[in-house]
Scaffold this motif. Structure first.
Motif, mmCIF file in Angstrom:
data_model
loop_
_atom_site.group_PDB
_atom_site.id
_atom_site.type_symbol
_atom_site.label_atom_id
_atom_site.label_comp_id
_atom_site.label_asym_id
_atom_site.label_seq_id
_atom_site.Cartn_x
_atom_site.Cartn_y
_atom_site.Cartn_z
ATOM 1 N N ARG A 5 0.834 -1.213 0.000
ATOM 2 C CA ARG A 5 0.000 0.000 0.000
ATOM 3 C C ARG A 5 0.863 1.255 0.000
ATOM 4 O O ARG A 5 0.591 2.207 -0.718
ATOM 5 C CB ARG A 5 -0.933 0.004 1.211
ATOM 6 N N GLN A 9 1.239 4.727 -2.795
ATOM 7 C CA GLN A 9 0.722 6.024 -2.362
ATOM 8 C C GLN A 9 1.637 7.172 -2.767
ATOM 9 O O GLN A 9 2.808 7.191 -2.406
ATOM 10 C CB GLN A 9 0.587 6.051 -0.834
ATOM 11 N N ARG A 11 3.232 10.811 -2.341
ATOM 12 C CA ARG A 11 3.513 11.678 -1.203
ATOM 13 C C ARG A 11 4.043 12.996 -1.724
ATOM 14 O O ARG A 11 4.589 13.069 -2.819
ATOM 15 C CB ARG A 11 4.562 11.048 -0.291
#
Length: 128
Positions: A5, A9, A11
C-alpha cells in the motif's frame, strides 16, 4: 500488504507536489551532484531504458528534471534535477532521517542491530 500500500501512495516532497514512489526514487537516483546518463539511471534503478524514459517524461512535465545532450557523445542524454527537483530530493532525504530518528528513539541498541540484520537479509533475498 502494508508495504505494498505504501509503495503505491503518492507523497508530497517539498514544492514538487505529489510524487509516486517510482518518481521520488528516480529523483533520488539522479542525485544533486550533477547529471546522470539515461542508461546509467536505468542501471541504478534496475529497470529498462524504456521505463526510465517514461518516468523522466513525467518528471519533466512536473518541471523536476531536465534532459540535455551529452557534450561528449551526441547519442546519449544527461538527466539532471531542476531546483524544484533538488528540493524534492532534500525533502525525501529529510523524510528518511526523520524515520531513522523516530526509529532510534523507540529501539535500544540491540534492537537496532537486529533490525539492521533483518533488513540486510531481506535485501539479499530480494536481490536473488
Amino acid at each position: 500488504m502494508q508495504i505494498q500500500r505504501l509503495e503505491k501512495q503518492p507523497r508530497t516532497f517539498g514544492k514538487a507536489g505529489p510524487l509516486t514512489p517510482s518518481e521520488i526514487h528516480t529523483i533520488d537516483a539522479i542525485g544533486t551532484e550533477g547529471g546522470v546518463l539515461m542508461s546509467e539511471l536505468a542501471d541504478r534503478l534496475q529497470v529498462t531504458k524504456g521505463a526510465v524514459t517514461q518516468i523522466i517524461l513525467r518528471l519533466e512535465e512536473k518541471h523536476l528534471v531536465k534532459r540535455t545532450p551529452n557534450p561528449e557523445d551526441s547519442r546519449s542524454i544527461i538527466v539532471s534535477l531542476t531546483e524544484v527537483g533538488k528540493s524534492a530530493f532534500r525533502a525525501h532525504e529529510e523524510m528518511h532521517l526523520d524515520f531513522y530518528r523516530e526509529l532510534s528513539s523507540q529501539l535500544n541498541e540491540q534492537e537496532i542491530e537486529i533490525f539492521e540484520i533483518c533488513l540486510e537479509k531481506l535485501c539479499t533475498h530480494l536481490q536473488k
